[in-house]
Design a protein around this motif. Structure first.
Motif, short mmCIF file in Angstrom:
data_model
loop_
_atom_site.label_atom_id
_atom_site.label_comp_id
_atom_site.label_asym_id
_atom_site.label_seq_id
_atom_site.Cartn_x
_atom_site.Cartn_y
_atom_site.Cartn_z
N ASN A 65 -5.84 -8.19 13.72
CA ASN A 65 -5.89 -9.64 13.56
C ASN A 65 -5.51 -10.06 12.14
N LYS A 66 -6.00 -9.34 11.14
CA LYS A 66 -5.67 -9.67 9.75
C LYS A 66 -4.20 -9.48 9.45
N ASN A 67 -3.60 -8.42 10.02
CA ASN A 67 -2.17 -8.20 9.82
C ASN A 67 -1.36 -9.34 10.42
N LYS A 68 -1.76 -9.79 11.59
CA LYS A 68 -1.07 -10.92 12.23
C LYS A 68 -1.24 -12.18 11.38
N GLU A 69 -2.45 -12.40 10.90
CA GLU A 69 -2.74 -13.55 10.04
C GLU A 69 -1.88 -13.50 8.77
N MET A 70 -1.77 -12.32 8.17
CA MET A 70 -0.99 -12.15 6.95
C MET A 70 0.49 -12.43 7.22
N LEU A 71 1.02 -11.91 8.32
CA LEU A 71 2.43 -12.16 8.64
C LEU A 71 2.71 -13.64 8.88
N ASP A 72 1.79 -14.31 9.59
CA ASP A 72 1.94 -15.74 9.82
C ASP A 72 1.94 -16.50 8.49
N TRP A 73 1.05 -16.11 7.59
CA TRP A 73 0.93 -16.78 6.29
C TRP A 73 2.19 -16.54 5.45
N LYS A 74 2.69 -15.27 5.48
CA LYS A 74 3.91 -14.95 4.73
C LYS A 74 5.10 -15.76 5.27
N ASN A 75 5.19 -15.88 6.58
CA ASN A 75 6.30 -16.64 7.16
C ASN A 75 6.17 -18.12 6.87
N LYS A 76 4.98 -18.64 6.92
CA LYS A 76 4.75 -20.07 6.68
C LYS A 76 5.16 -20.46 5.26
N TYR A 77 4.83 -19.63 4.27
CA TYR A 77 5.09 -19.95 2.88
C TYR A 77 6.30 -19.19 2.32
N ASN A 78 7.05 -18.54 3.19
CA ASN A 78 8.27 -17.81 2.82
C ASN A 78 8.01 -16.84 1.65
N ILE A 79 7.00 -16.02 1.81
CA ILE A 79 6.62 -15.05 0.78
C ILE A 79 7.25 -13.71 1.12
N ARG A 80 7.83 -13.06 0.11
CA ARG A 80 8.46 -11.76 0.29
C ARG A 80 7.89 -10.79 -0.73
N THR A 81 7.72 -9.54 -0.32
CA THR A 81 7.31 -8.51 -1.27
C THR A 81 8.54 -8.10 -2.09
N ALA A 82 8.32 -7.35 -3.15
CA ALA A 82 9.44 -6.92 -3.99
C ALA A 82 10.44 -6.10 -3.18
N GLU A 83 9.92 -5.22 -2.31
CA GLU A 83 10.81 -4.40 -1.49
C GLU A 83 11.64 -5.26 -0.54
N GLU A 84 11.01 -6.25 0.06
CA GLU A 84 11.73 -7.13 0.98
C GLU A 84 12.78 -7.94 0.24
N ALA A 85 12.45 -8.42 -0.95
CA ALA A 85 13.40 -9.19 -1.74
C ALA A 85 14.59 -8.33 -2.14
N ASP A 86 14.35 -7.09 -2.57
CA ASP A 86 15.44 -6.18 -2.93
C ASP A 86 16.32 -5.89 -1.73
N ALA A 87 15.71 -5.67 -0.58
CA ALA A 87 16.47 -5.38 0.64
C ALA A 87 17.36 -6.58 1.00
N MET A 88 16.84 -7.78 0.86
CA MET A 88 17.64 -8.98 1.16
C MET A 88 18.81 -9.12 0.19
N ARG A 89 18.57 -8.83 -1.10
CA ARG A 89 19.64 -8.90 -2.09
C ARG A 89 20.75 -7.90 -1.77
N ARG A 90 20.35 -6.67 -1.39
CA ARG A 90 21.34 -5.64 -1.06
C ARG A 90 22.17 -6.05 0.15
N GLN A 91 21.53 -6.67 1.14
CA GLN A 91 22.24 -7.12 2.33
C GLN A 91 23.26 -8.21 1.97
N MET A 92 22.90 -9.11 1.08
CA MET A 92 23.78 -10.20 0.70
C MET A 92 24.97 -9.68 -0.10
N MET A 93 24.78 -8.62 -0.87
CA MET A 93 25.86 -8.04 -1.68
C MET A 93 26.86 -7.28 -0.81
N ASN A 94 26.41 -6.74 0.30
CA ASN A 94 27.30 -5.94 1.16
C ASN A 94 28.13 -6.80 2.02
#
Length: 87
Positions: free
Chosen positions: A58-87
């Motif tokens: 339940n907490k994991n689901k709550e955390m994912l909902d909260w991250k999606n609502k406020y568009n929060i990304r971890t450092a790893e997720e942000a780096d992965a998105m940057r790499r995708q945009m560069m390719n």
């Protein structure tokens, strides 16, 4: 450990001596006195584990909902998105 002890004690003679550690004190009992308490402890621990796993899910689901609502990304997720945009 409780499950292993329970499996070991079940086939033994109920009148056989068994030792149990209670609050740091080693106590001598019989198998018939020790086995029910070990079985109860095992069942209680299994219930607690199920409850904790459910709460974690339940907490994991709550955390994912909260991250999606406020568009929060971890450092790893942000780096992965940057790499995708560069390719």
């Amino acid at each position: 450990e409780h499950q292993l002890v329970e499996e070991t004690l079940k086939p033994l003679d109920p009148k056989r001596r068994a030792f149990r550690l209670l609050g740091g004190v080693l106590v001598e009992r019989t198998v018939e006195e020790v086995l029910p308490s070990i079985s109860d402890n095992l069942q209680n621990m299994e219930k607690v584990i199920e409850t904790l796993q459910s709460q974690l899910k339940n907490k994991n689901k709550e955390m994912l909902d909260w991250k999606n609502k406020y568009n929060i990304r971890t450092a790893e997720e942000a780096d992965a998105m940057r790499r995708q945009m560069m390719n």
